[in-house]
Design a protein around this motif. Structure first.
Motif, PDB file in Angstrom:
ATOM      1  N   ILE A   1      11.349   1.991   0.431  1.00 50.98           N
ATOM      2  CA  ILE A   1      10.924   1.840   1.781  1.00 50.98           C
ATOM      3  C   ILE A   1      11.789   1.337   2.817  1.00 50.98           C
ATOM      4  O   ILE A   1      12.444   0.285   2.536  1.00 50.98           O
ATOM      5  N   ARG A   2      11.887   2.166   3.750  1.00 46.56           N
ATOM      6  CA  ARG A   2      12.799   1.847   4.891  1.00 46.56           C
ATOM      7  C   ARG A   2      11.952   1.901   6.241  1.00 46.56           C
ATOM      8  O   ARG A   2      11.135   2.560   6.425  1.00 46.56           O
ATOM      9  N   SER A   3      12.454   1.123   7.305  1.00 43.25           N
ATOM     10  CA  SER A   3      11.806   1.270   8.402  1.00 43.25           C
ATOM     11  C   SER A   3      12.883   1.793   9.421  1.00 43.25           C
ATOM     12  O   SER A   3      14.016   1.872   9.229  1.00 43.25           O
ATOM     13  N   GLU A   4      12.249   2.602  10.229  1.00 43.88           N
ATOM     14  CA  GLU A   4      13.005   3.732  11.282  1.00 43.88           C
ATOM     15  C   GLU A   4      12.758   2.951  12.672  1.00 43.88           C
ATOM     16  O   GLU A   4      11.751   2.732  12.990  1.00 43.88           O
ATOM     17  N   ASP A   5      13.739   3.176  13.553  1.00 43.12           N
ATOM     18  CA  ASP A   5      13.558   2.923  14.970  1.00 43.12           C
ATOM     19  C   ASP A   5      14.311   3.917  15.580  1.00 43.12           C
ATOM     20  O   ASP A   5      15.550   3.833  15.735  1.00 43.12           O
TER      21      ASP A   5
ATOM     22  N   TYR B   1       0.706  -1.194  -0.102  1.00 47.94           N
ATOM     23  CA  TYR B   1       0.000  -0.086   0.055  1.00 47.94           C
ATOM     24  C   TYR B   1       0.841   1.358  -0.119  1.00 47.94           C
ATOM     25  O   TYR B   1       0.549   2.087  -0.906  1.00 47.94           O
ATOM     26  N   LEU B   2       1.907   1.103   0.863  1.00 44.44           N
ATOM     27  CA  LEU B   2       2.656   2.557   1.064  1.00 44.44           C
ATOM     28  C   LEU B   2       3.359   2.598  -0.181  1.00 44.44           C
ATOM     29  O   LEU B   2       3.573   3.798  -0.657  1.00 44.44           O
ATOM     30  N   ALA B   3       3.998   1.727  -1.042  1.00 44.35           N
ATOM     31  CA  ALA B   3       4.544   1.736  -2.122  1.00 44.35           C
ATOM     32  C   ALA B   3       3.836   2.358  -3.211  1.00 44.35           C
ATOM     33  O   ALA B   3       3.809   3.316  -3.909  1.00 44.35           O
TER      34      ALA B   3
ATOM     35  N   CYS C   1      13.797  -1.994   3.675  1.00 40.11           N
ATOM     36  CA  CYS C   1      13.029  -3.168   3.839  1.00 40.11           C
ATOM     37  C   CYS C   1      12.298  -3.564   2.322  1.00 40.11           C
ATOM     38  O   CYS C   1      11.929  -4.756   2.000  1.00 40.11           O
ATOM     39  N   ALA C   2      11.986  -2.664   1.314  1.00 43.25           N
ATOM     40  CA  ALA C   2      11.590  -2.740  -0.070  1.00 43.25           C
ATOM     41  C   ALA C   2      11.707  -2.032  -1.243  1.00 43.25           C
ATOM     42  O   ALA C   2      12.090  -0.785  -0.786  1.00 43.25           O
ATOM     43  N   VAL C   3      11.735  -2.277  -2.337  1.00 39.24           N
ATOM     44  CA  VAL C   3      11.795  -1.348  -3.457  1.00 39.24           C
ATOM     45  C   VAL C   3      10.671  -1.482  -4.397  1.00 39.24           C
ATOM     46  O   VAL C   3      10.397  -2.919  -4.319  1.00 39.24           O
ATOM     47  N   ALA C   4      10.355  -0.711  -5.015  1.00 38.73           N
ATOM     48  CA  ALA C   4       9.018  -0.990  -5.850  1.00 38.73           C
ATOM     49  C   ALA C   4       9.402   0.021  -7.170  1.00 38.73           C
ATOM     50  O   ALA C   4      10.103   0.864  -7.060  1.00 38.73           O
ATOM     51  N   GLN C   5       8.822  -0.448  -8.159  1.00 40.34           N
ATOM     52  CA  GLN C   5       8.637   0.331  -9.311  1.00 40.34           C
ATOM     53  C   GLN C   5       7.339   0.220 -10.024  1.00 40.34           C
ATOM     54  O   GLN C   5       6.628  -0.763 -10.153  1.00 40.34           O
ATOM     55  N   GLY C   6       6.757   1.293 -10.502  1.00 37.93           N
ATOM     56  CA  GLY C   6       5.438   1.362 -11.149  1.00 37.93           C
ATOM     57  C   GLY C   6       5.316   2.474 -12.325  1.00 37.93           C
ATOM     58  O   GLY C   6       6.229   3.053 -12.334  1.00 37.93           O
ATOM     59  N   THR C   7       4.171   2.173 -12.677  1.00 34.52           N
ATOM     60  CA  THR C   7       3.806   2.970 -13.929  1.00 34.52           C
ATOM     61  C   THR C   7       2.487   3.747 -13.495  1.00 34.52           C
ATOM     62  O   THR C   7       1.650   3.025 -12.583  1.00 34.52           O
ATOM     63  N   THR C   8       2.225   5.177 -13.539  1.00 40.09           N
ATOM     64  CA  THR C   8       0.936   5.484 -13.327  1.00 40.09           C
ATOM     65  C   THR C   8       0.476   6.152 -14.670  1.00 40.09           C
ATOM     66  O   THR C   8       1.280   6.688 -15.555  1.00 40.09           O
ATOM     67  N   ARG C   9      -0.989   6.642 -14.652  1.00 35.85           N
ATOM     68  CA  ARG C   9      -1.329   7.384 -15.713  1.00 35.85           C
ATOM     69  C   ARG C   9      -2.473   8.322 -15.304  1.00 35.85           C
ATOM     70  O   ARG C   9      -3.037   8.163 -14.346  1.00 35.85           O
ATOM     71  N   ALA C  10      -2.213   9.403 -16.155  1.00 32.06           N
ATOM     72  CA  ALA C  10      -3.283  10.537 -15.981  1.00 32.06           C
ATOM     73  C   ALA C  10      -4.537  10.149 -16.582  1.00 32.06           C
ATOM     74  O   ALA C  10      -4.628   9.370 -17.620  1.00 32.06           O
ATOM     75  N   VAL C  11      -5.635  10.477 -15.756  1.00 29.30           N
ATOM     76  CA  VAL C  11      -7.046  10.188 -16.240  1.00 29.30           C
ATOM     77  C   VAL C  11      -7.660  11.501 -16.694  1.00 29.30           C
ATOM     78  O   VAL C  11      -7.368  12.294 -15.815  1.00 29.30           O
TER      79      VAL C  11
ATOM     80  N   TYR D   1      10.619  -7.369  -1.561  1.00 26.84           N
ATOM     81  CA  TYR D   1      10.679  -7.158  -0.193  1.00 26.84           C
ATOM     82  C   TYR D   1      12.086  -7.853   0.218  1.00 26.84           C
ATOM     83  O   TYR D   1      12.433  -8.929  -0.318  1.00 26.84           O
ATOM     84  N   LEU D   2      13.009  -6.838   0.802  1.00 25.03           N
ATOM     85  CA  LEU D   2      14.374  -7.335   1.090  1.00 25.03           C
ATOM     86  C   LEU D   2      14.745  -7.701   2.470  1.00 25.03           C
ATOM     87  O   LEU D   2      15.530  -8.560   2.535  1.00 25.03           O
ATOM     88  N   ARG D   3      13.970  -6.985   3.433  1.00 22.61           N
ATOM     89  CA  ARG D   3      14.127  -7.245   4.865  1.00 22.61           C
ATOM     90  C   ARG D   3      12.927  -7.307   5.574  1.00 22.61           C
ATOM     91  O   ARG D   3      11.944  -6.306   5.096  1.00 22.61           O
ATOM     92  N   PRO D   4      12.396  -7.913   6.597  1.00 22.23           N
ATOM     93  CA  PRO D   4      11.429  -7.506   7.583  1.00 22.23           C
ATOM     94  C   PRO D   4      11.370  -6.122   8.020  1.00 22.23           C
ATOM     95  O   PRO D   4      12.342  -5.680   8.239  1.00 22.23           O
ATOM     96  N   ALA D   5      10.391  -5.399   8.000  1.00 20.05           N
ATOM     97  CA  ALA D   5      10.192  -4.191   8.590  1.00 20.05           C
ATOM     98  C   ALA D   5       9.418  -4.348  10.034  1.00 20.05           C
ATOM     99  O   ALA D   5       8.624  -4.942  10.272  1.00 20.05           O
ATOM    100  N   ALA D   6      10.473  -3.610  10.641  1.00 20.42           N
ATOM    101  CA  ALA D   6      10.059  -3.579  12.277  1.00 20.42           C
ATOM    102  C   ALA D   6      10.579  -2.032  12.476  1.00 20.42           C
ATOM    103  O   ALA D   6      11.148  -1.299  11.712  1.00 20.42           O
ATOM    104  N   GLY D   7      10.104  -1.716  13.845  1.00 17.87           N
ATOM    105  CA  GLY D   7      10.641  -0.361  14.383  1.00 17.87           C
ATOM    106  C   GLY D   7       9.539   0.346  14.681  1.00 17.87           C
ATOM    107  O   GLY D   7       8.415   0.058  15.133  1.00 17.87           O
ATOM    108  N   THR D   8       9.462   1.800  14.710  1.00 22.79           N
ATOM    109  CA  THR D   8       8.659   2.786  14.927  1.00 22.79           C
ATOM    110  C   THR D   8       7.876   3.493  13.606  1.00 22.79           C
ATOM    111  O   THR D   8       6.655   4.023  13.981  1.00 22.79           O
TER     112      THR D   8
END
Length: 141
Positions: free
Chosen positions: A114-118, A58-60, A126-136, A85-92
């Motif tokens: 995406i990084r987890s912070e503590d 969701y966050l990505a 924790c994770a990397v993502a790549q995507g495409t978006t479209r204008a509507v 997903y590279l590593r488990p996400a934990a922290g604050t």
């Protein structure tokens, strides 16, 4: 095309019931970049105590779309994305940083980390993502 500023982008985020439910905050917005954060709490976990992968996805998704909105305007939707997903996400807190890597008048390709912070510890990727978006063209409600 309606161009968003950071204040308008925060209003768009606040109109998303799911974003309000999990406490999503817009940290940065503009010039092809968006940063979102979510406080980590037990309700967002999976059976091993780490943040559920669906929350990271969701966050990505949201970070990708908000970054694209800085160049395509306010009416953008995710066309698709992949997440690793590279590593488990934990922290604050989870923090997503998304950056447009290329855009046309109607489409953008966006990269997200995406990084987890503590507290004061070094953030963990924790994770990397790549995507495409479209204008509507139609006004989104």
């Amino acid at each position: 095309m309606v161009v968003l500023d950071a204040t308008s982008a925060r209003e768009v985020l606040d109109r998303q019931p799911f974003a309000r439910l999990i406490g999503t905050e817009l940290l940065a917005f503009g010039d092809g970049v968006a940063s979102l954060a979510i406080p980590i709490r037990p309700e967002l976990g999976q059976q091993f105590g780490f943040v559920h992968g669906g929350v990271l996805a969701y966050l990505a998704d949201n970070a990708l779309t908000f970054a694209a909105g800085t160049v395509l305007g306010s009416n953008v939707l995710t066309g698709g994305f992949s997440i690793t997903y590279l590593r488990p996400a934990a922290g604050t807190r989870l923090r997503a940083e998304a950056r447009v890597t290329g855009a046309t008048r109607r489409q953008a390709v966006v990269h997200c980390e995406i990084r987890s912070e503590d507290g004061g510890a070094e953030p963990v990727l924790c994770a990397v993502a790549q995507g495409t978006t479209r204008a509507v063209e139609r006004e989104l409600g």
